[in-house]
Design an enzyme around this catalytic site. Structure first.
Site, PDB file in Angstrom:
ATOM      1  N   ARG A  38       0.818  -1.216   0.000  1.00 18.70           N
ATOM      2  CA  ARG A  38       0.000   0.000   0.000  1.00 18.70           C
ATOM      3  C   ARG A  38       0.849   1.262   0.000  1.00 18.70           C
ATOM      4  O   ARG A  38       0.443   2.306   0.527  1.00 18.70           O
ATOM      5  CB  ARG A  38      -0.973   0.019   1.184  1.00 18.70           C
ATOM      6  CG  ARG A  38      -2.050  -1.051   1.086  1.00 18.70           C
ATOM      7  CD  ARG A  38      -3.063  -0.908   2.206  1.00 18.70           C
ATOM      8  NE  ARG A  38      -3.994  -2.031   2.199  1.00 18.70           N
ATOM      9  CZ  ARG A  38      -4.615  -2.499   3.280  1.00 18.70           C
ATOM     10  NH1 ARG A  38      -4.392  -1.930   4.450  1.00 18.70           N
ATOM     11  NH2 ARG A  38      -5.439  -3.509   3.196  1.00 18.70           N
ATOM     12  N   ARG A  42      -3.403   6.059   0.125  1.00 19.42           N
ATOM     13  CA  ARG A  42      -4.020   7.115   0.931  1.00 19.42           C
ATOM     14  C   ARG A  42      -3.069   7.903   1.808  1.00 19.42           C
ATOM     15  O   ARG A  42      -3.419   8.982   2.287  1.00 19.42           O
ATOM     16  CB  ARG A  42      -5.109   6.485   1.810  1.00 19.42           C
ATOM     17  CG  ARG A  42      -6.244   5.882   1.007  1.00 19.42           C
ATOM     18  CD  ARG A  42      -7.142   5.023   1.879  1.00 19.42           C
ATOM     19  NE  ARG A  42      -6.447   3.835   2.358  1.00 19.42           N
ATOM     20  CZ  ARG A  42      -6.998   2.927   3.157  1.00 19.42           C
ATOM     21  NH1 ARG A  42      -8.239   3.108   3.579  1.00 19.42           N
ATOM     22  NH2 ARG A  42      -6.312   1.862   3.543  1.00 19.42           N
ATOM     23  N   ARG A  51      -6.873  11.317  -7.151  1.00 16.89           N
ATOM     24  CA  ARG A  51      -8.022  10.421  -7.029  1.00 16.89           C
ATOM     25  C   ARG A  51      -9.298  11.146  -6.643  1.00 16.89           C
ATOM     26  O   ARG A  51     -10.377  10.544  -6.602  1.00 16.89           O
ATOM     27  CB  ARG A  51      -7.748   9.362  -5.941  1.00 16.89           C
ATOM     28  CG  ARG A  51      -7.085   8.094  -6.364  1.00 16.89           C
ATOM     29  CD  ARG A  51      -7.991   6.912  -6.700  1.00 16.89           C
ATOM     30  NE  ARG A  51      -9.360   6.937  -6.303  1.00 16.89           N
ATOM     31  CZ  ARG A  51      -9.862   6.302  -5.245  1.00 16.89           C
ATOM     32  NH1 ARG A  51      -9.082   5.605  -4.447  1.00 16.89           N
ATOM     33  NH2 ARG A  51     -11.144   6.351  -4.978  1.00 16.89           N
ATOM     34  N   ASP A  87      -6.711  -3.326  -7.267  1.00 15.07           N
ATOM     35  CA  ASP A  87      -7.397  -3.904  -6.116  1.00 15.07           C
ATOM     36  C   ASP A  87      -7.623  -5.384  -6.408  1.00 15.07           C
ATOM     37  O   ASP A  87      -7.784  -5.774  -7.575  1.00 15.07           O
ATOM     38  CB  ASP A  87      -8.736  -3.213  -5.869  1.00 15.07           C
ATOM     39  CG  ASP A  87      -9.361  -3.636  -4.547  1.00 15.07           C
ATOM     40  OD1 ASP A  87      -9.099  -2.965  -3.528  1.00 15.07           O
ATOM     41  OD2 ASP A  87     -10.080  -4.654  -4.512  1.00 15.07           O
ATOM     42  N   TYR A 162     -14.692 -12.896   0.100  1.00 14.88           N
ATOM     43  CA  TYR A 162     -15.511 -11.747  -0.284  1.00 14.88           C
ATOM     44  C   TYR A 162     -16.757 -12.191  -1.039  1.00 14.88           C
ATOM     45  O   TYR A 162     -17.865 -11.684  -0.815  1.00 14.88           O
ATOM     46  CB  TYR A 162     -14.701 -10.787  -1.155  1.00 14.88           C
ATOM     47  CG  TYR A 162     -13.754  -9.908  -0.378  1.00 14.88           C
ATOM     48  CD1 TYR A 162     -14.229  -8.995   0.561  1.00 14.88           C
ATOM     49  CD2 TYR A 162     -12.386  -9.969  -0.579  1.00 14.88           C
ATOM     50  CE1 TYR A 162     -13.362  -8.181   1.272  1.00 14.88           C
ATOM     51  CE2 TYR A 162     -11.505  -9.168   0.128  1.00 14.88           C
ATOM     52  CZ  TYR A 162     -12.008  -8.272   1.054  1.00 14.88           C
ATOM     53  OH  TYR A 162     -11.149  -7.473   1.767  1.00 14.88           O
TER      54      TYR A 162
END
Length: 355
Positions: A38, A42, A51, A87, A162
């Protein structure tokens, strides 16, 4: 073999002698290589800026945006490898699964897969489904030059969790109920996902990935016996499918201290270790013939420079006798991490381990 390929096949020649790939191959390195899970995301203000207003899945399908985001931490932190911005649910979206990534929640699947009839919704993935991936890799490999680019995918178990749960889950009760209650359907589901995952990794390797990482984020929820019986065959199928390309294969999961040997057994060349197990103990559990990746607790980066350096020295000391070591965090960069702390950490590892 073409002129722009290394002696091992698909690997670009420019990156072959990089510190990162040398460490993955357990060869002598000029310094311990560093990258962060990552790292593109963010924690970077430049990421938040580009973004802004763009949904996550859409951002993964815009090649120029993907390339920019992937390059941002390489420019800022001087890490030894880039990791492709995407992702793990992108290949599921590409084959038509109705899902979205909800801010603050994660991937949410409109219709969970829980019956044999549902398997028909998981068709094979083709390169034509993800042309934006090939285009983005082309942009990136031209820009990165000698810096390796890591491709990645979600492992069959984590993708299944998921799909079966319908979204993130703390206890994985629906997933485990299917695994325990209908082992044949479970095996068929994971086998189907292994094929999709392998196809997604092949697209990335053929487009220029220098290494690939398989993320099994939630597999730490299983016991070793359940992993061996119900997950290992599918993960092994993924690694075997890409073995002929000659690029290093990394395997990482969270809370997998009891599974480290099995993660290597699945076919990884490099086993990722979270922060819960010291690297020297992890090496004992994994056994010889594998490099290790890790494993600073991401939360340490909030503790100040002296604490970061102290904990980093402990990790480097624990890694001193490893056959190969790639420095990383024990999980992904936390969103509110100070980017300067990451930049300093890269410089510290490089300086401390320079040979």
């Amino acid at each position: 073999m073409s002129a722009n390929q290394s002696p091992v096949g698909m690997q670009p020649t420019a990156t072959y002698d990089s510190a990162f790939l040398k460490a993955c191959r357990r060869e002598p390195v000029p310094h311990t290589p560093v990258w962060f899970m990552r790292q593109a995301g963010r924690s970077l203000p430049e990421y938040l800026k580009v973004r802004e207003g763009i949904p996550m899945l859409e951002s993964c399908m815009r090649p120029e945006l993907v390339a920019e985001i992937t390059l941002q931490p390489v420019r800022r932190h001087r890490v030894d490898a880039a990791i492709y911005f995407s992702d793990i649910v992108v290949p599921l979206k590409a084959i038509g699964i109705d899902l979205d990534i909800k801010p603050g929640v994660g991937p949410v699947v409109a219709e969970p897969i829980r019956t044999r009839a549902d398997l028909a919704r998981l068709r094979d993935l083709t390169p034509e489904d993800v042309t934006y991936v090939t285009e983005a890799f082309g942009l990136l490999t031209r820009e990165l030059g000698a810096t390796p680019l890591i491709g990645f995918a979600g492992a069959p178990f984590t993708l299944a969790s998921y799909l079966v749960e319908g979204g993130p889950s703390r206890n994985h009760e629906h997933t485990k109920a299917l695994m325990y209650g209908d082992p044949q359907l479970w095996a068929d589901l994971l086998d189907r996902l292994a094929g999709i995952t392998a196809a997604f990794l092949k697209v990335q390797i053929e487009a220029g990935a220098s290494a690939v990482q398989l993320f099994d984020s939630w597999v730490g929820a299983l016991s070793p016996a359940n992993y061996r019986r119900s997950v290992l065959p599918a993960s092994r199928k993924v690694f075997e499918a890409v073995s002929g390309y000659g690029v290093p294969r990394i395997h990482f999961g969270v809370g997998t201290g009891e599974l480290l040997g099995l993660l290597g057994e699945a076919g990884a060349d490099v086993v990722g270790v979270d922060w819960r197990v010291p690297l020297d103990e992890a090496a004992r559990r994994v056994g010889p013939g594998k490099a290790l990746q890790g494993n600073l607790d991401p939360a340490v980066l909030f503790a100040g420079r002296e604490a970061v350096e102290t904990k980093t020295r402990e990790i480097l000391d624990a890694a001193a006798d490893l056959e190969g070591h790639v420095f990383n965090l024990g999980h992904g960069v936390l969103p509110t991490t100070d980017p300067d702390a990451l930049t300093r950490l890269v410089e510290y590892v490089h300086t401390r381990t320079a040979r």
